[in-house]
Design an enzyme around this catalytic site. Structure first.
Site, PDB file in Angstrom:
ATOM      1  N   GLU A  85      14.325  35.156  20.595  1.00 14.97           N
ATOM      2  CA  GLU A  85      13.139  35.509  19.800  1.00 14.97           C
ATOM      3  C   GLU A  85      13.381  36.769  18.977  1.00 14.97           C
ATOM      4  O   GLU A  85      13.718  37.822  19.523  1.00 14.97           O
ATOM      5  CB  GLU A  85      11.935  35.721  20.741  1.00 14.97           C
ATOM      6  CG  GLU A  85      10.639  35.974  19.987  1.00 14.97           C
ATOM      7  CD  GLU A  85       9.425  36.072  20.911  1.00 14.97           C
ATOM      8  OE1 GLU A  85       9.440  35.454  21.991  1.00 14.97           O
ATOM      9  OE2 GLU A  85       8.478  36.781  20.529  1.00 14.97           O
ATOM     10  N   LYS A 275       3.376  37.833  29.135  1.00 13.27           N
ATOM     11  CA  LYS A 275       4.470  37.130  28.436  1.00 13.27           C
ATOM     12  C   LYS A 275       5.292  38.148  27.640  1.00 13.27           C
ATOM     13  O   LYS A 275       6.527  38.082  27.596  1.00 13.27           O
ATOM     14  CB  LYS A 275       3.898  36.044  27.529  1.00 13.27           C
ATOM     15  CG  LYS A 275       4.931  35.141  26.873  1.00 13.27           C
ATOM     16  CD  LYS A 275       5.508  35.667  25.594  1.00 13.27           C
ATOM     17  CE  LYS A 275       6.502  34.682  25.002  1.00 13.27           C
ATOM     18  NZ  LYS A 275       7.214  35.203  23.826  1.00 13.27           N
ATOM     19  N   ASP A 291      18.601  34.883  38.071  1.00 14.12           N
ATOM     20  CA  ASP A 291      17.825  33.641  38.013  1.00 14.12           C
ATOM     21  C   ASP A 291      16.451  33.937  37.413  1.00 14.12           C
ATOM     22  O   ASP A 291      15.538  34.384  38.106  1.00 14.12           O
ATOM     23  CB  ASP A 291      17.711  33.093  39.445  1.00 14.12           C
ATOM     24  CG  ASP A 291      16.998  31.767  39.512  1.00 14.12           C
ATOM     25  OD1 ASP A 291      16.283  31.412  38.554  1.00 14.12           O
ATOM     26  OD2 ASP A 291      17.123  31.081  40.539  1.00 14.12           O
ATOM     27  N   HIS A 388       6.794  41.101  12.702  1.00 13.50           N
ATOM     28  CA  HIS A 388       7.351  39.884  13.273  1.00 13.50           C
ATOM     29  C   HIS A 388       7.835  38.930  12.184  1.00 13.50           C
ATOM     30  O   HIS A 388       8.934  38.395  12.255  1.00 13.50           O
ATOM     31  CB  HIS A 388       6.254  39.207  14.094  1.00 13.50           C
ATOM     32  CG  HIS A 388       6.767  38.271  15.128  1.00 13.50           C
ATOM     33  ND1 HIS A 388       7.246  38.721  16.328  1.00 13.50           N
ATOM     34  CD2 HIS A 388       6.901  36.936  15.134  1.00 13.50           C
ATOM     35  CE1 HIS A 388       7.636  37.688  17.041  1.00 13.50           C
ATOM     36  NE2 HIS A 388       7.445  36.589  16.329  1.00 13.50           N
TER      37      HIS A 388
END
Ligand code: MEV
Length: 434
Positions: A85, A275, A291, A388
């Site tokens: 991202e 998030k 992991d 962004h």
């Protein structure tokens, strides 16, 4: 070549590729060619990656970036981040620089305990089961001796095993609930091996004790690790917070605090807020060969441990001091697993100074807090789209194979304009037709 699906795993890699290409693609040659372009020219490196999983066709790249200038407990770090991202690495780097000028990040390990369970069914008298458990408990410990020996030498091992009665939740359901310390390894193999041996011992000794009805269902570690937690924090006087000309420092601080409070009380916002934290956490977890699915599962369970999903980070202003902090459960390892196998994981760990598992927990939590700070700062000031979409612009241009000259013209055109995928494509098409 067309092969029967049942024998797929037995095919060579080349045969697998051909089978897939012919079965699923209108242009099999093109599909084979694409997979080949992603193979590593270094045959031994390719073999290593082929053997990480089953039925490997090729490699699936993620960029590995770095966020420099992190000051954590007075030590400087350059943090590796594997993520697709755009903006995430830039945001982490910006937050790192901002806080390194304000005392840096401080962290503390709140616990390192891991958990594993043997789930079983038992139909008889609970008191008798308790008696049996007390009888068998020393054997549970002694019969895993060969598994725990090395871990004990490193200072880890099994701290406790309890019998838990879960019959109120599910008929006849009990657990052996065990606590582990796994030092620098994540510990999944160690814990699962111990648990499977507990299950054998527990079942084997039960008949002689007159407890034939114990039925082992499964033995597995838990990825919910609410006692394997790290806290990361930043603080500075409110007056030193602001870099934005449009708000005063205290306006910024208050708005930032409100944004955190919203995430504390509103699950829809909390999920997105968290998030953003995971953007930082996952990128470092992945780069260090850990992991990320285990971490994700554990973190979100932790975020809802009090019955409703809430923010992982918190903020306060007290006596003119702004404090922003995060507590996250992180079961990480810096030995074992991929850490010795994947050359880029070794590279990432060496760049971090070959940290212990607890030091890595601290670094990862800081990456999450930095990311959260950067996101909230953008959201409560300029909004995220401006920055962004500028980063995204490059991806759109690459997607449409823009030349160097076209890129310069497009970037100049969108300097003071909102970027959207359609607007960029329209502009590019106009450039190309003129
Ligand atoms: C985007 O990947 C992450 C953010 O949505 C996080 C947030 O809203 O806090 C910007």
């Amino acid at each position: 070549m067309v092969q029967n699906k049942t024998g797929f795993s037995k095919l060579s890699k080349e045969e697998k590729i051909n089978w897939i290409a012919e079965k699923h693609f209108s242009n099999p040659k093109e599909a084979v060619n694409l997979l080949q372009r992603y193979q590593n020219f270094d045959a031994s490196l390719q073999k290593l990656h082929d053997e990480f999983i089953e039925n490997t066709l090729t490699n699936f790249y993620l960029p590995l970036g770095v966020a420099p200038n992190f000051e954590i407990n007075g030590k400087n770090y350059t943090i590796p981040m594997a993520i697709e991202e755009s903006s995430v690495v830039a945001a982490a780097s910006k937050a790192a620089k901002f806080w390194s000028a304000r005392g840096g990040f401080k962290t503390i390990i709140l616990g390192t305990e891991k958990i594993g369970q043997v789930h079983f069914l038992y139909e008889g008298d609970t008191q008798k089961l308790i008696e049996y458990f007390n009888f068998v408990k020393p054997f549970l410990f002694s019969e895993v001796d060969s598994i725990t020996k090395n871990m004990q030498k490193r200072g880890g091992g099994i701290s406790d095993i309890q019998l838990i009665d879960k019959t109120a939740a599910l008929e006849n359901y009990y657990q052996l609930h065990a606590n582990f310390q796994t030092k620098d390894s994540m510990g999944a193999n160690f814990i699962n091996s111990c648990l499977e041996q507990f299950a054998k011992t527990f079942k084997n000794k039960s008949e002689a004790f007159g407890m034939p009805s114990i039925q082992i269902v499964m033995s597995i570690l838990s990825n919910f690790v609410p006692n394997c937690v790290v806290r990361a924090e930043v603080s500075c006087p409110v007056s030193e917070l602001n870099e934005d000309k449009n708000n005063t420092s205290s306006e910024f601080a208050e708005k930032f605090l409100t944004a955190v409070k919203i995430a504390e009380v509103e699950p829809y916002r909390a999920v997105t807020h968290n998030k953003g934290i995971m953007n930082g956490i996952d990128a470092v977890v992945l780069a260090t060969g850990n992991d990320f699915r285990a971490v994700e599962a554990g973190v979100h369970a932790f975020a809802s441990k009090n019955g409703s999903y809430t923010s992982l980070s918190h903020a306060k202003i007290e006596n003119g001091i702004f404090t922003f902090w995060l507590e996250v459960p992180l079961a990480l390892g810096t030995v074992g697993g991929l850490t010795n196998l994947h050359p880029l994981v070794k590279f990432s760990l060496e760049m971090l100074g070959n940290p212990s598992a607890t030091e890595l927990m601290e670094i990862v939590a800081v990456a999450g807090l930095a990311q959260n700070f950067a996101a909230l700062r953008s959201l409560t000031t300029s909004g995220i789209q401006q920055g962004h979409m500028k980063m995204h612009l490059n991806n759109i241009l690459n997607q449409h194979q823009a030349t160097k000259e076209e890129k310069l013209l497009v970037v100049a055109h969108f300097e003071n304009q909102t970027v959207s995928h359609n607007l960029v494509v329209d502009f590019l098409e106009r450039l190309r037709t003129n």
